[in-house]
Write an enzyme that holds these catalytic residues in place. Sequence first.
Site, mmCIF file in Angstrom:
data_model
loop_
_atom_site.group_PDB
_atom_site.id
_atom_site.type_symbol
_atom_site.label_atom_id
_atom_site.label_comp_id
_atom_site.label_asym_id
_atom_site.label_seq_id
_atom_site.Cartn_x
_atom_site.Cartn_y
_atom_site.Cartn_z
ATOM 1 N N GLY A 111 19.558 60.077 28.247
ATOM 2 C CA GLY A 111 19.673 59.966 26.784
ATOM 3 C C GLY A 111 18.375 60.304 26.076
ATOM 4 N N ASP A 137 24.661 64.780 33.995
ATOM 5 C CA ASP A 137 25.626 64.099 33.133
ATOM 6 C C ASP A 137 25.938 62.736 33.753
ATOM 7 N N ALA A 156 24.620 57.436 26.220
ATOM 8 C CA ALA A 156 25.903 56.807 25.864
ATOM 9 C C ALA A 156 26.619 57.635 24.810
ATOM 10 N N GLN A 157 27.932 57.427 24.726
ATOM 11 C CA GLN A 157 28.674 57.817 23.527
ATOM 12 C C GLN A 157 28.447 56.607 22.625
ATOM 13 N N SER A 158 27.549 56.732 21.671
ATOM 14 C CA SER A 158 27.029 55.543 20.985
ATOM 15 C C SER A 158 27.635 55.287 19.607
ATOM 16 N N THR A 176 24.149 46.061 24.073
ATOM 17 C CA THR A 176 24.221 46.107 22.601
ATOM 18 C C THR A 176 24.805 44.838 21.979
ATOM 19 N N GLU A 180 26.950 44.896 19.826
ATOM 20 C CA GLU A 180 28.393 45.136 19.650
ATOM 21 C C GLU A 180 29.213 44.332 20.661
ATOM 22 N N TYR A 195 34.019 51.029 22.277
ATOM 23 C CA TYR A 195 32.579 51.136 22.570
ATOM 24 C C TYR A 195 32.045 49.787 23.073
ATOM 25 N N LYS A 248 30.580 48.913 26.835
ATOM 26 C CA LYS A 248 29.200 48.441 27.022
ATOM 27 C C LYS A 248 29.163 47.090 27.738
ATOM 28 N N ARG A 295 17.616 58.840 13.522
ATOM 29 C CA ARG A 295 18.965 58.317 13.680
ATOM 30 C C ARG A 295 19.993 59.418 13.412
HETATM 31 P P1 NAP Z 1 21.986 58.311 20.540
HETATM 32 O O1 NAP Z 1 20.967 58.769 19.558
HETATM 33 O O2 NAP Z 1 23.432 58.527 20.240
HETATM 34 O O3 NAP Z 1 21.640 58.993 21.946
HETATM 35 C C1 NAP Z 1 22.556 59.009 22.999
HETATM 36 C C2 NAP Z 1 22.023 59.896 24.100
HETATM 37 O O4 NAP Z 1 22.963 59.897 25.192
HETATM 38 C C3 NAP Z 1 21.842 61.376 23.706
HETATM 39 O O5 NAP Z 1 20.667 61.861 24.306
HETATM 40 C C4 NAP Z 1 23.063 62.047 24.318
HETATM 41 O O6 NAP Z 1 22.860 63.410 24.627
HETATM 42 C C5 NAP Z 1 23.162 61.239 25.624
HETATM 43 N N1 NAP Z 1 24.462 61.347 26.272
HETATM 44 C C6 NAP Z 1 25.681 61.117 25.748
HETATM 45 N N2 NAP Z 1 26.637 61.324 26.668
HETATM 46 C C7 NAP Z 1 26.020 61.694 27.806
HETATM 47 C C8 NAP Z 1 26.461 62.038 29.106
HETATM 48 N N3 NAP Z 1 27.757 62.062 29.429
HETATM 49 N N4 NAP Z 1 25.529 62.352 30.048
HETATM 50 C C9 NAP Z 1 24.210 62.358 29.743
HETATM 51 N N5 NAP Z 1 23.735 62.048 28.521
HETATM 52 C C10 NAP Z 1 24.626 61.716 27.563
HETATM 53 O O7 NAP Z 1 21.821 56.754 20.828
HETATM 54 P P2 NAP Z 1 20.577 55.772 20.531
HETATM 55 O O8 NAP Z 1 20.752 55.181 19.169
HETATM 56 O O9 NAP Z 1 19.312 56.445 20.890
HETATM 57 O O10 NAP Z 1 20.887 54.597 21.563
HETATM 58 C C11 NAP Z 1 20.379 54.629 22.887
HETATM 59 C C12 NAP Z 1 21.215 53.694 23.753
HETATM 60 O O11 NAP Z 1 21.128 52.373 23.236
HETATM 61 C C13 NAP Z 1 22.694 54.019 23.807
HETATM 62 O O12 NAP Z 1 23.150 53.679 25.093
HETATM 63 C C14 NAP Z 1 23.318 53.096 22.783
HETATM 64 O O13 NAP Z 1 24.656 52.837 23.108
HETATM 65 C C15 NAP Z 1 22.435 51.879 22.945
HETATM 66 N N6 NAP Z 1 22.243 51.042 21.765
HETATM 67 C C16 NAP Z 1 21.872 51.565 20.583
HETATM 68 C C17 NAP Z 1 21.628 50.736 19.500
HETATM 69 C C18 NAP Z 1 21.166 51.283 18.186
HETATM 70 O O14 NAP Z 1 21.260 50.552 17.185
HETATM 71 N N7 NAP Z 1 20.631 52.475 18.113
HETATM 72 C C19 NAP Z 1 21.770 49.342 19.646
HETATM 73 C C20 NAP Z 1 22.131 48.840 20.903
HETATM 74 C C21 NAP Z 1 22.348 49.680 21.955
HETATM 75 P P3 NAP Z 1 23.236 64.590 23.566
HETATM 76 O O15 NAP Z 1 22.001 64.812 22.736
HETATM 77 O O16 NAP Z 1 23.545 65.716 24.476
HETATM 78 O O17 NAP Z 1 24.406 64.120 22.766
HETATM 79 O O1 F7E Z 2 27.929 51.004 11.199
HETATM 80 C C1 F7E Z 2 29.779 49.975 8.154
HETATM 81 C C2 F7E Z 2 30.541 49.956 9.464
HETATM 82 O O2 F7E Z 2 28.028 53.153 12.424
HETATM 83 C C3 F7E Z 2 27.342 49.827 10.700
HETATM 84 C C4 F7E Z 2 25.336 51.918 17.072
HETATM 85 O O3 F7E Z 2 23.996 52.279 17.277
HETATM 86 O O4 F7E Z 2 24.700 49.731 16.331
HETATM 87 C C5 F7E Z 2 25.408 50.895 15.952
HETATM 88 O O5 F7E Z 2 26.769 50.594 15.708
HETATM 89 C C6 F7E Z 2 28.297 49.131 9.727
HETATM 90 C C7 F7E Z 2 29.731 48.939 10.249
HETATM 91 O O6 F7E Z 2 26.602 51.232 13.330
HETATM 92 C C8 F7E Z 2 30.268 53.232 6.674
HETATM 93 O O7 F7E Z 2 31.908 49.593 9.241
HETATM 94 C C9 F7E Z 2 30.432 51.178 6.045
HETATM 95 O O8 F7E Z 2 30.145 47.644 9.913
HETATM 96 O O9 F7E Z 2 25.856 52.458 11.346
HETATM 97 P P1 F7E Z 2 27.082 52.069 12.072
HETATM 98 P P2 F7E Z 2 27.329 50.178 14.281
HETATM 99 O O10 F7E Z 2 28.798 50.368 14.312
HETATM 100 O O11 F7E Z 2 26.825 48.834 13.906
HETATM 101 C C10 F7E Z 2 25.175 49.082 17.525
HETATM 102 C C11 F7E Z 2 24.281 47.896 17.803
HETATM 103 C C12 F7E Z 2 25.328 50.014 18.670
HETATM 104 O O12 F7E Z 2 25.168 49.633 19.821
HETATM 105 C C13 F7E Z 2 25.914 51.347 18.371
HETATM 106 O O13 F7E Z 2 25.605 52.282 19.411
HETATM 107 O O14 F7E Z 2 28.418 49.955 8.561
HETATM 108 N N1 F7E Z 2 30.026 51.165 7.340
HETATM 109 N N2 F7E Z 2 30.587 52.427 5.625
HETATM 110 C C14 F7E Z 2 29.912 52.436 7.764
HETATM 111 N N3 F7E Z 2 29.525 52.945 8.944
HETATM 112 C C15 F7E Z 2 29.475 54.297 9.061
HETATM 113 N N4 F7E Z 2 29.061 54.829 10.224
HETATM 114 N N5 F7E Z 2 29.833 55.125 8.028
HETATM 115 C C16 F7E Z 2 30.239 54.642 6.808
HETATM 116 O O15 F7E Z 2 30.552 55.410 5.895
#
Ligand code: NAP
Ligand code: F7E
Length: 337
Positions: free
Chosen positions: A8, A56, A80-82, A123, A125, A147, A151, A182
């Site tokens: 990732g 992958d 991840a598919q995040s 996460t 989530e 998702y 996780k 982001r």
């Molecule tokens: P992100 O920006 O969506 O990055 C996801 C990464 O995973 C990208 O590099 C993507 O590659 C890669 N990936 C997806 N499918 C893959 C596959 N099949 N094989 C190899 N690589 C793959 O996510 P992030 O926000 O940096 O988050 C990093 C991790 O923390 C994720 O696991 C996410 O679920 C977790 N997380 C995030 C948050 C948050 O708030 N950001 C909170 C809690 C946990 P491509 O560039 O090719 O798409």
């Molecule tokens: O939504 C609300 C939506 O898509 C946050 C990922 O990094 O954090 C992330 O997941 C909130 C939700 O993030 C829109 O309904 C309103 O309540 O920015 P988000 P997420 O779903 O919290 C967790 C910790 C992860 O692990 C995940 O990988 O915002 N919301 N209006 C909206 N959300 C989006 N995307 N778009 C809207 O228009």
Amino acid sequence: MKTALITGITGQDGSYLADFLLSKGYSVYGLVRRKSKLDFNNAEHLKDKVHFIFGDMTDQASLIRAMEIANPDEVYNLAAQSFVTASWETPLSTADINAIGVTNILETIRLIKPKARFYQASTSEMFGKVQEIPQKESTPFYPRSPYGVSKLYGHWITKNYRESYGLYACSGILFNHESERRGEEFVTRKISTAVAKIKCGKQDILELGNLDAKRDWGHSEDYIKAMWLMLQQETPDDFVIATGENHSIREFVELAFKEVDIEIEWHGLGAKEYATFKGTDKAVVRVNPQFYRPAEVETLLGDPSKAESDLGWKREVSFLELVKRMVDHDLKWIQKS
Ligand code: NAP
Ligand code: F7E
């Protein structure tokens, strides 16, 4: 010199983590997916500094190859598919990558280099329909999306490999963290880019879903440090990483527009009424049910006290600073383009 393998690496966290580990003198390897167009996304600036390996998470042979090439001391599984919304559209591939993918990499570590330390990106989530406020390491899980469910599997299989095989394997239960890197589909970045475009006259209206949802938002650059700290301890453990404060989507919108001195006109109008709407000098923010989720996580609030006391971790970027940094960044970006 230590060696790390990051899956990732092209994502938000992976790219910041690579910057951080390089600054600590690590040799860094990153797993990159093959796409029709070569694209390093957030890792574009790392092209000369990191060793990229194509692979992958759903292809264990590619993970074995990556482990053999990198021979890492530390493995950070951030791939991840995040995007939560997309997990209802692609539930099976989400599970393949986020759940089975974790077993693929744990098995690979067990077979090839069981001494390597492993970090799993769990996460908030997983808490979903929260059973306790604030959420801590012992709070029961109740995921609310494919998702979150995928996780939760990744979280438990990591714990299971630690307990079954004695691997040094940790999960960080990270609450939402955002940044200038982001993805644009996540709500904070959707807001910050819209604010910048509206300020520059390139967009008229911002449409969002549930404005009342609350999130505990920090900055990614603070959170990736916690990942590293987790792998530097004597014994492996799981930690909640959060700020301990939460805010609604509405508050994020208000602060973001304040940053560019634009007033907001909130609209609950349906499409029909909106068609006859005469316009305003203010920015229009409209609720569109298209962005509602089949099952929502209404509120998340983390308790980071274990990480603060055991890891000495503390977030540095405040909520206000996070909003400011994202809006300032997008304003410069839109002005330049
Ligand atoms: P992100 O920006 O969506 O990055 C996801 C990464 O995973 C990208 O590099 C993507 O590659 C890669 N990936 C997806 N499918 C893959 C596959 N099949 N094989 C190899 N690589 C793959 O996510 P992030 O926000 O940096 O988050 C990093 C991790 O923390 C994720 O696991 C996410 O679920 C977790 N997380 C995030 C948050 C948050 O708030 N950001 C909170 C809690 C946990 P491509 O560039 O090719 O798409
Ligand atoms: O939504 C609300 C939506 O898509 C946050 C990922 O990094 O954090 C992330 O997941 C909130 C939700 O993030 C829109 O309904 C309103 O309540 O920015 P988000 P997420 O779903 O919290 C967790 C910790 C992860 O692990 C995940 O990988 O915002 N919301 N209006 C909206 N959300 C989006 N995307 N778009 C809207 O228009």
